[in-house]
Design a protein around this motif. Sequence first.
Motif, PDB file in Angstrom:
ATOM      1  N   MET A  26      13.959  49.557  27.703  1.00  0.00           N
ATOM      2  CA  MET A  26      15.231  50.247  27.485  1.00  0.00           C
ATOM      3  C   MET A  26      15.726  50.036  26.062  1.00  0.00           C
ATOM      4  O   MET A  26      16.122  50.979  25.368  1.00  0.00           O
ATOM      5  CB  MET A  26      16.285  49.740  28.471  1.00  0.00           C
ATOM      6  CG  MET A  26      16.171  50.284  29.871  1.00  0.00           C
ATOM      7  SD  MET A  26      17.569  49.688  30.889  1.00  0.00           S
ATOM      8  CE  MET A  26      17.340  50.634  32.396  1.00  0.00           C
ATOM      9  N   LEU A  27      15.702  48.773  25.620  1.00  0.00           N
ATOM     10  CA  LEU A  27      16.218  48.444  24.289  1.00  0.00           C
ATOM     11  C   LEU A  27      15.394  49.094  23.183  1.00  0.00           C
ATOM     12  O   LEU A  27      15.926  49.451  22.129  1.00  0.00           O
ATOM     13  CB  LEU A  27      16.253  46.930  24.099  1.00  0.00           C
ATOM     14  CG  LEU A  27      17.265  46.152  24.951  1.00  0.00           C
ATOM     15  CD1 LEU A  27      17.097  44.655  24.732  1.00  0.00           C
ATOM     16  CD2 LEU A  27      18.694  46.573  24.634  1.00  0.00           C
TER      17      LEU A  27
ATOM     18  N   LYS B 117      12.061  53.218  24.892  1.00  0.00           N
ATOM     19  CA  LYS B 117      10.801  53.676  25.482  1.00  0.00           C
ATOM     20  C   LYS B 117      11.003  54.427  26.810  1.00  0.00           C
ATOM     21  O   LYS B 117      10.048  54.951  27.367  1.00  0.00           O
ATOM     22  CB  LYS B 117       9.867  52.481  25.732  1.00  0.00           C
ATOM     23  CG  LYS B 117       9.494  51.687  24.488  1.00  0.00           C
ATOM     24  CD  LYS B 117       8.602  52.478  23.552  1.00  0.00           C
ATOM     25  CE  LYS B 117       8.097  51.622  22.398  1.00  0.00           C
ATOM     26  NZ  LYS B 117       7.272  52.401  21.461  1.00  0.00           N
ATOM     27  N   LEU B 118      12.248  54.447  27.306  1.00  0.00           N
ATOM     28  CA  LEU B 118      12.526  55.141  28.572  1.00  0.00           C
ATOM     29  C   LEU B 118      13.541  56.248  28.292  1.00  0.00           C
ATOM     30  O   LEU B 118      14.750  56.058  28.421  1.00  0.00           O
ATOM     31  CB  LEU B 118      13.077  54.150  29.615  1.00  0.00           C
ATOM     32  CG  LEU B 118      12.144  53.001  30.015  1.00  0.00           C
ATOM     33  CD1 LEU B 118      12.855  52.036  30.961  1.00  0.00           C
ATOM     34  CD2 LEU B 118      10.881  53.542  30.680  1.00  0.00           C
ATOM     35  N   PRO B 119      13.060  57.441  27.926  1.00  0.00           N
ATOM     36  CA  PRO B 119      13.973  58.527  27.557  1.00  0.00           C
ATOM     37  C   PRO B 119      14.787  59.066  28.732  1.00  0.00           C
ATOM     38  O   PRO B 119      15.850  59.651  28.526  1.00  0.00           O
ATOM     39  CB  PRO B 119      13.035  59.606  26.997  1.00  0.00           C
ATOM     40  CG  PRO B 119      11.695  59.287  27.593  1.00  0.00           C
ATOM     41  CD  PRO B 119      11.644  57.808  27.747  1.00  0.00           C
ATOM     42  N   MET B 120      14.282  58.863  29.944  1.00  0.00           N
ATOM     43  CA  MET B 120      15.003  59.263  31.153  1.00  0.00           C
ATOM     44  C   MET B 120      14.847  58.166  32.207  1.00  0.00           C
ATOM     45  O   MET B 120      13.830  57.467  32.234  1.00  0.00           O
ATOM     46  CB  MET B 120      14.477  60.593  31.701  1.00  0.00           C
ATOM     47  CG  MET B 120      14.729  61.779  30.809  1.00  0.00           C
ATOM     48  SD  MET B 120      14.276  63.358  31.593  1.00  0.00           S
ATOM     49  CE  MET B 120      12.483  63.199  31.658  1.00  0.00           C
TER      50      MET B 120
ATOM     51  N   MET C   9      24.313  48.415  28.082  1.00  0.00           N
ATOM     52  CA  MET C   9      23.619  48.059  26.838  1.00  0.00           C
ATOM     53  C   MET C   9      24.107  48.917  25.669  1.00  0.00           C
ATOM     54  O   MET C   9      24.286  48.417  24.550  1.00  0.00           O
ATOM     55  CB  MET C   9      22.109  48.209  27.031  1.00  0.00           C
ATOM     56  CG  MET C   9      21.516  47.252  28.055  1.00  0.00           C
ATOM     57  SD  MET C   9      19.726  47.534  28.269  1.00  0.00           S
ATOM     58  CE  MET C   9      19.484  46.854  29.919  1.00  0.00           C
ATOM     59  N   LYS C  10      24.327  50.198  25.927  1.00  0.00           N
ATOM     60  CA  LYS C  10      24.840  51.075  24.867  1.00  0.00           C
ATOM     61  C   LYS C  10      26.233  50.619  24.426  1.00  0.00           C
ATOM     62  O   LYS C  10      26.554  50.622  23.241  1.00  0.00           O
ATOM     63  CB  LYS C  10      24.887  52.527  25.372  1.00  0.00           C
ATOM     64  CG  LYS C  10      23.529  53.202  25.452  1.00  0.00           C
ATOM     65  CD  LYS C  10      23.626  54.592  26.022  1.00  0.00           C
ATOM     66  CE  LYS C  10      24.186  55.590  25.026  1.00  0.00           C
ATOM     67  NZ  LYS C  10      23.197  55.910  23.978  1.00  0.00           N
ATOM     68  N   ASP C  11      27.056  50.235  25.396  1.00  0.00           N
ATOM     69  CA  ASP C  11      28.412  49.768  25.085  1.00  0.00           C
ATOM     70  C   ASP C  11      28.387  48.492  24.240  1.00  0.00           C
ATOM     71  O   ASP C  11      29.357  48.183  23.543  1.00  0.00           O
ATOM     72  CB  ASP C  11      29.207  49.524  26.371  1.00  0.00           C
ATOM     73  CG  ASP C  11      29.532  50.810  27.114  1.00  0.00           C
ATOM     74  OD1 ASP C  11      29.401  51.898  26.514  1.00  0.00           O
ATOM     75  OD2 ASP C  11      29.883  50.734  28.308  1.00  0.00           O
TER      76      ASP C  11
ATOM     77  N   GLY D  78      18.879  51.882  21.573  1.00  0.00           N
ATOM     78  CA  GLY D  78      17.679  52.339  22.266  1.00  0.00           C
ATOM     79  C   GLY D  78      17.884  52.917  23.665  1.00  0.00           C
ATOM     80  O   GLY D  78      17.255  53.914  24.028  1.00  0.00           O
ATOM     81  N   PRO D  79      18.737  52.324  24.505  1.00  0.00           N
ATOM     82  CA  PRO D  79      18.826  52.779  25.894  1.00  0.00           C
ATOM     83  C   PRO D  79      19.291  54.231  26.026  1.00  0.00           C
ATOM     84  O   PRO D  79      20.200  54.682  25.321  1.00  0.00           O
ATOM     85  CB  PRO D  79      19.866  51.823  26.504  1.00  0.00           C
ATOM     86  CG  PRO D  79      19.818  50.612  25.634  1.00  0.00           C
ATOM     87  CD  PRO D  79      19.555  51.130  24.260  1.00  0.00           C
TER      88      PRO D  79
END
Length: 341
Positions: A212-213, A216-219, A268-270, A275-276
Amino acid sequence: MAQETRGKVLLTGISGFIGLHCAKEALEQGFEVVGSVRSEAKENEVRATLEAASVDTANLSFAHLDLTSDKGWDEAAAGCDYIMHIASPFTIANPKTEDEMIIPAVQGSLRALRAAKAAGVKRVVLTSSILSMMGTMKTGTFGPENWTDTSSPSISTYTKSKTLAEHEAWKFMESLPREDAMELVVVNPGGVFGPPLGKNITGQTMALTDQMLRGKLPMLPNIAFPMVDVRDLAVLHVKALTEASAKGKRVIAATSDPISFIQMAQVMKDQGYKGPSTRKAPDFVLKFTALFDREAKGMLGMLNMNLSADTSETQEVFGWTPRPAVESIQDTANAVHALQN
């Protein structure tokens, strides 16, 4: 003169994510710990990891055990008051054959219980999973009375392995003579997050956070389930060794409310991580990917899952309140990020 301890615990799987935290908690709570590993190199790694976390390892020793072999189990359990059986194969991906995961899980649990009986152990604390309760439910609330149907074609091999291993453990206990004093407590964790002890981030939770960071996981699949912080889980495992009213119980170790992959990414975005992604993957993407990807196939049974857990008994028996999921996710992301660089 050696300091008197609260008892001696054989802790299987001590080198793992959960095992290290349980060892730390047990040692700090005054227990003598015998950790099972598969090599001398692992012994050195575990001791160094715990000492780096400021844990006194004077009451730590090791035994070499394998879930698929009888060798050494009776010797490792000799003189122990308790067994904490955490070791079990864990991967989201379905293996090429079910037996690769199911046989070690089931036979490992039975080896731990047989060794406990032979050694006159007071209590075994077995680590299972909420997966052994959730079954094929998609919504609603599950509790300790629920069991997953292992004949269902939609459950993953890992879910099947944990459910069968727990079933066999309870059957073993039922087979004991009435006068046998040995007790069993099963701890059923949700998805386990929290910072690792040491530098190993190869486990499923750490690997997911790492991906996630790194973007690598676009969805992300539409999956939500209760989770638990590994530090809270360790406290519960150690309390389960001696809490009288926990005897014979299946203990849910998780938040009551479900946490989705998208919520995790948003936390994580917050925090400021770029990346996430919080994009939800259409169901057909996971279903298509599952045709050629064993990890995607292992997650199919959880697609569109949004389940809550009835943790009232855990709170009542242990006075246990898990830390907020947001705190756990933040600490996990920070720890993994620090180890990436």
